[in-house]
Design an enzyme around this catalytic site. Structure first.
Site, PDB file in Angstrom:
ATOM      1  N   GLU A   1      10.413   0.770  10.141  1.00  0.00           N
ATOM      2  CA  GLU A   1      11.405   1.833   9.922  1.00  0.00           C
ATOM      3  C   GLU A   1      10.661   3.133  10.197  1.00  0.00           C
ATOM      4  O   GLU A   1       9.824   3.545   9.409  1.00  0.00           O
ATOM      5  CB  GLU A   1      11.947   1.740   8.505  1.00  0.00           C
ATOM      6  CG  GLU A   1      13.310   2.375   8.355  1.00  0.00           C
ATOM      7  CD  GLU A   1      13.194   3.836   8.029  1.00  0.00           C
ATOM      8  OE1 GLU A   1      13.151   4.630   8.995  1.00  0.00           O
ATOM      9  OE2 GLU A   1      13.143   4.176   6.850  1.00  0.00           O
TER      10      GLU A   1
ATOM     11  N   GLU B   1       9.817  14.945  16.077  1.00  0.00           N
ATOM     12  CA  GLU B   1      10.154  14.940  14.656  1.00  0.00           C
ATOM     13  C   GLU B   1       9.248  15.940  13.928  1.00  0.00           C
ATOM     14  O   GLU B   1       8.032  15.793  13.932  1.00  0.00           O
ATOM     15  CB  GLU B   1       9.950  13.532  14.089  1.00  0.00           C
ATOM     16  CG  GLU B   1      10.446  13.393  12.677  1.00  0.00           C
ATOM     17  CD  GLU B   1      10.321  11.964  12.152  1.00  0.00           C
ATOM     18  OE1 GLU B   1       9.346  11.291  12.530  1.00  0.00           O
ATOM     19  OE2 GLU B   1      11.192  11.544  11.386  1.00  0.00           O
TER      20      GLU B   1
ATOM     21  N   CYS C   1      13.202  10.607   7.346  1.00  0.00           N
ATOM     22  CA  CYS C   1      13.180  10.091   8.711  1.00  0.00           C
ATOM     23  C   CYS C   1      14.562  10.175   9.350  1.00  0.00           C
ATOM     24  O   CYS C   1      14.686  10.318  10.557  1.00  0.00           O
ATOM     25  CB  CYS C   1      12.667   8.666   8.722  1.00  0.00           C
ATOM     26  SG  CYS C   1      13.379   7.664   7.431  1.00  0.00           S
TER      27      CYS C   1
ATOM     28  N   LYS D   1       0.843  -1.197   0.000  1.00  0.00           N
ATOM     29  CA  LYS D   1       0.000   0.000   0.000  1.00  0.00           C
ATOM     30  C   LYS D   1       0.880   1.249   0.000  1.00  0.00           C
ATOM     31  O   LYS D   1       1.583   1.519   0.967  1.00  0.00           O
ATOM     32  CB  LYS D   1      -0.910   0.046   1.219  1.00  0.00           C
ATOM     33  CG  LYS D   1      -1.924   1.188   1.116  1.00  0.00           C
ATOM     34  CD  LYS D   1      -2.578   1.553   2.421  1.00  0.00           C
ATOM     35  CE  LYS D   1      -1.779   2.554   3.233  1.00  0.00           C
ATOM     36  NZ  LYS D   1      -1.705   3.922   2.656  1.00  0.00           N
TER      37      LYS D   1
END
Lengths: 288, 480
Positions: free
Chosen positions: B260, B391, B294, B186
């Site tokens: 991840e 983040e 990331c 997906k």
């Protein structure tokens, strides 16, 4: 219409990306298994062998400095071109080895797949043959494989294409350059392979191909002081004296092995890859 | 010198190479099919807000259909195929990706908003390299260090993010196929288009039907895939929050999971580092891909003795960054991927100011339409500030200082994340000492944001588990 005379090919050597005749001016008659004339191949000389070593040495810095990814792609490209020339190789293997067309097709399949198998090793061999070494001290210590240099290869006498590819690919994939002496009796597939190499992206001099008498040329390669390794597969009867000559500059020697070399269709292990690799270990202190 | 900025003429890459369809189905069992309940959503260009295409939204029934197709393909075709033939399909895909690279790059920039220079020179070449690399592993698994004849897991359910749409697809699909699994993937709801073009590439490669299935949709589609009982392996790249949800929902099952997730990487500059080189690395570390990375170096740790010099140089460099049209070949920073993400970046930046950090951005004309955020840095940031802990996933850099290497390590590790870190120093022994101290899965020394299929990538702590890339990346898809 059926009277058309085919245009025959002149089979020559492949040295430094060019196709010279033997400097000796000599040729020898190549026939099929029934003795029918196929072609006159170049009867390579000591001088040709030495020229080929010079070409291989010249190509080594560039080829060994190429990224593994780049070498892998270049070699994969060779497999693509081999696939496109299937019919020609089938004909030549049928003529040279006396196989049926069906068996020859299977040999070509295996040849192309073998080439792909070795191409894939380019950026993987360091991951399984390199290491980080947990030394007992404040040092970062790692070992990486590096190509040995110029490799002389005496190609197998019986398997003129699959055997040939199986001994060239493992040397060049890790960055060494090669001088290969083709099967004496069936050299034509090897010469056609050199045409594939010349029209792929393999740099000139990475593979150099000689045809001629193994007994005549092999000793010059074995005693050559600028050859780093030698594969004696194609000269089992002379292996002892060639290995002795190779000791002059401590060449890495790959000995013939009757059991191993009897069937080229079996997926190989890592022996031929590792035979042409040096291990370099680097130490570096750790500290603020 | 007048001090004026050197002006560039626009150098747009042509869109003509991309042939967009008005609507796209789901890619199940080798063909495009309509979703069971006919639902669809629109994907837009974040640079212009123009609608690019309508994309199907897969419901539970569609996901089930895709998993069944993958199971059938696994049982009947893929698991029985000799490994080297499997590898040949991967090589074919790699070659088609190379052949259609420019088309993919333009489409990626359109749908994602990233600069064409990046999609053309980084993303797409890496995508092809990933397939090329893992193609070679397919028939070498015996040598990969997991014992003789390691077995694949079966059907892999993979959910990927929007920051590197096709690159993340390649990180997921290439090793999974090489190891012998079949796939339902997906893509992210804001960037589905290159995945759908990849489906076409699978068709061109003659990949057997059902080996790769692509279902588009948002969070609910992802949940249906991850929680499907016939999925043997779950691989997810995305936020730590969703990663934890997946870890909870797969608990107690036999599913193998790799995650991840987010990061808050420290980029550490010592006083002996070459400043110009370090500044380039800092800029690349946080402004590459609009900071939607990331492993971005979002916390800059500068040794106090060179703080003024580094900061002055950094500000000067930020002033030369060109923000704008992603398809312009001169653009350094493209569009923020979505309105939602832009809102989050704005919110956290406002919090940064409110908590007392000093905000700075170069003067910068932003386009009227689309989602944009100027490259921004915060000074006077303390470790307790939210902009030092959370983040942001945008072009926002938090600058902190340190005096000793030990202090740098403490600050760098003072985060729940552990994906990456950067070290800038001329001293080799210090690089290796720092690498040993940093609790992060990737340490870049005197470089940043380097990726290669031969190199394992992944995080410590709440940045997830499992590695992608290299020999290690195979483990995620093998029964070892």
């Amino acid at each position: 219409m059926s009277d058309r005379i085919p245009v025959r090919k002149t089979y020559k050597l492949y040295i430094g990306g060019k196709f010279p005749r033997s400097e000796s001016g000599r040729t020898y008659e190549v026939t099929d298994r029934k003795g029918t004339f196929l072609a006159n191949a170049a009867l390579g000389s000591r001088k040709d062998a030495r020229d080929a070593v010079v070409a291989a040495r010249k190509a080594f810095p560039g080829w060994s400095a190429a990224t593994a990814y780049n070498r892998g792609q270049v070699l994969y490209r060779v497999a693509e071109l081999l696939e496109g020339r299937r019919a020609q190789f089938v004909d030549e293997v049928v003529a040279g080895e006396g196989l049926s067309a069906r068996k020859a097709e299977a040999v070509i399949d295996e040849t192309i797949d073998r080439w792909v198998w070795y191409a894939g090793w380019s950026d993987k061999i360091a991951a399984i043959h390199g290491s980080s070494n947990p030394v007992a001290g404040p040092y970062f210590d790692f070992s990486v494989p590096e190509p040995t240099g110029v490799v002389a290869v005496l190609a197998p006498q019986g398997s003129s294409l699959l055997g040939l590819v199986s001994v060239i690919a493992p040397a060049v994939v890790t960055g060494s350059t090669v001088v290969v002496l083709a099967s004496e009796q069936a050299p034509l597939p090897a010469i056609s392979l050199s045409e594939v190499l010349a029209t792929s992206d393999v740099p000139a001099g990475v593979v150099n191909l000689l045809t001629g008498r193994t007994a005549e040329i092999a000793p010059w390669l074995a005693s050559h002081m600028d050859v780093n390794a030698i594969d004696l597969t194609g000269a089992p009867e002379q292996a002892l004296e060639l290995e002795v000559a190779s000791a002059d500059n401590l060449k890495r020697v790959l000995r013939p092995d009757a059991a191993r070399d009897a069937d080229w269709t079996i997926t190989p292990g890592l022996e031929r890859l590792l035979a042409y690799l040096e291990t370099k270990t680097v130490w570096h202190p750790i500290g603020v | 010198m007048t001090g004026k900025k050197f002006e560039y003429a626009p150098a747009p890459e042509s869109r003509a190479i991309v042939d967009l369809k008005p609507s796209y189905g789901l890619f199940i069992n080798g063909e495009f099919v309509d979703p069971a309940d006919g639902r669809a959503f629109k994907t837009i260009s974040p640079a212009t807000e123009e609608v690019l295409a309508e994309v199907s939204e897969a419901g539970k029934a569609d996901v089930d259909r895709a998993v069944q197709a993958a199971r059938k393909a696994y049982d009947r075709v893929w698991s029985k195929m000799p490994a080297r033939e499997r590898g040949k399909y991967l090589y074919r895909i790699a070659r088609i990706l190379q052949e259609r690279a420019r088309e993919l790059a333009v489409l990626e920039s359109l749908d994602n908003g990233k600069p064409i220079r990046e999609s053309r020179d980084v993303d797409i070449p890496l995508v092809a390299a990933w397939f090329f690399y893992y193609a070679g592993w397919a028939d070498k698994l015996d040598h990969a260090g997991f014992g003789p004849s390691p077995r694949p897991l079966g059907v892999a359910g993979q959910v990927i993010p929007w920051n590197f749409p096709l690159l993340m697809l390649s990180w997921k699909i290439a090793p999974a196929l090489a190891a012998g699994n079949t796939i339902v993937l997906k893509p992210a709801e804001t960037t589905p288009l290159t995945a759908l073009l990849f489906a076409e590439i699978c068709q061109q490669a003659g990949l057997p039907p059902g080996v790769v299935n692509i279902v588009t949709g948002a969070g609910e589609t992802g949940r249906a895939l991850v929680e499907h009982p016939d999925v043997d392996k779950v691989a997810f790249t995305g936020s730590t929050e969703v990663g934890k949800m997946i870890a909870r929902s797969t608990a107690g099952s036999d599913k193998k999971v790799t995650l991840e997730l987010g990061g808050k990487a420290a980029n550490i500059v010592f006083d002996d580092a070459p400043v110009d080189q370090a500044v380039e690395g800092i800029v690349n570390g946080i402004f590459f891909n609009q900071g939607h990375v990331c492993c971005a170096g979002s916390r800059l740790l500068v040794q106090e003795s060179v703080y003024d010099e580094v900061l002055a140089s950094l500000k000067r460099r930020l002033g030369t960054l060109r923000v704008g049209d992603p398809l312009d070949k001169n653009t350094d920073i493209g569009a923020i991927n979505s309105a939602e993400q832009l809102a989050r970046i704005r919110e956290l930046s406002a919090v940064g100011e409110a908590e007392g950090a000093e905000r700075w951005a170069p003067p910068c004309d932003l386009p009227d339409k689309g989602f944009w955020f100027a490259p921004t840095l915060f000074t006077g940031v303390s470790q307790a500030h939210r902009i030092a802990r959370e983040e942001i996933f945008g072009p926002v850099l938090s600058v902190l200082t340190f005096r000793t290497p030990q202090e740098a390590v403490e600050k760098a590790n003072n985060t729940p994340y552990g994906l990456s870190a950067g070290v800038w120093t001329d001293k080799g022994s210090r690089i290796l000492w720092m690498a040993g101290q940093l609790r992060a899965g990737v340490v870049w020394a005197n470089t940043f944001n380097r990726f290669d299929p031969a190199s394992p990538f992944g995080g410590y702590k709440e940045s997830g588990y499992g590695r992608e890339g290299g020999r290690h990346g195979l483990e995620a898809y093998l029964d070892v």
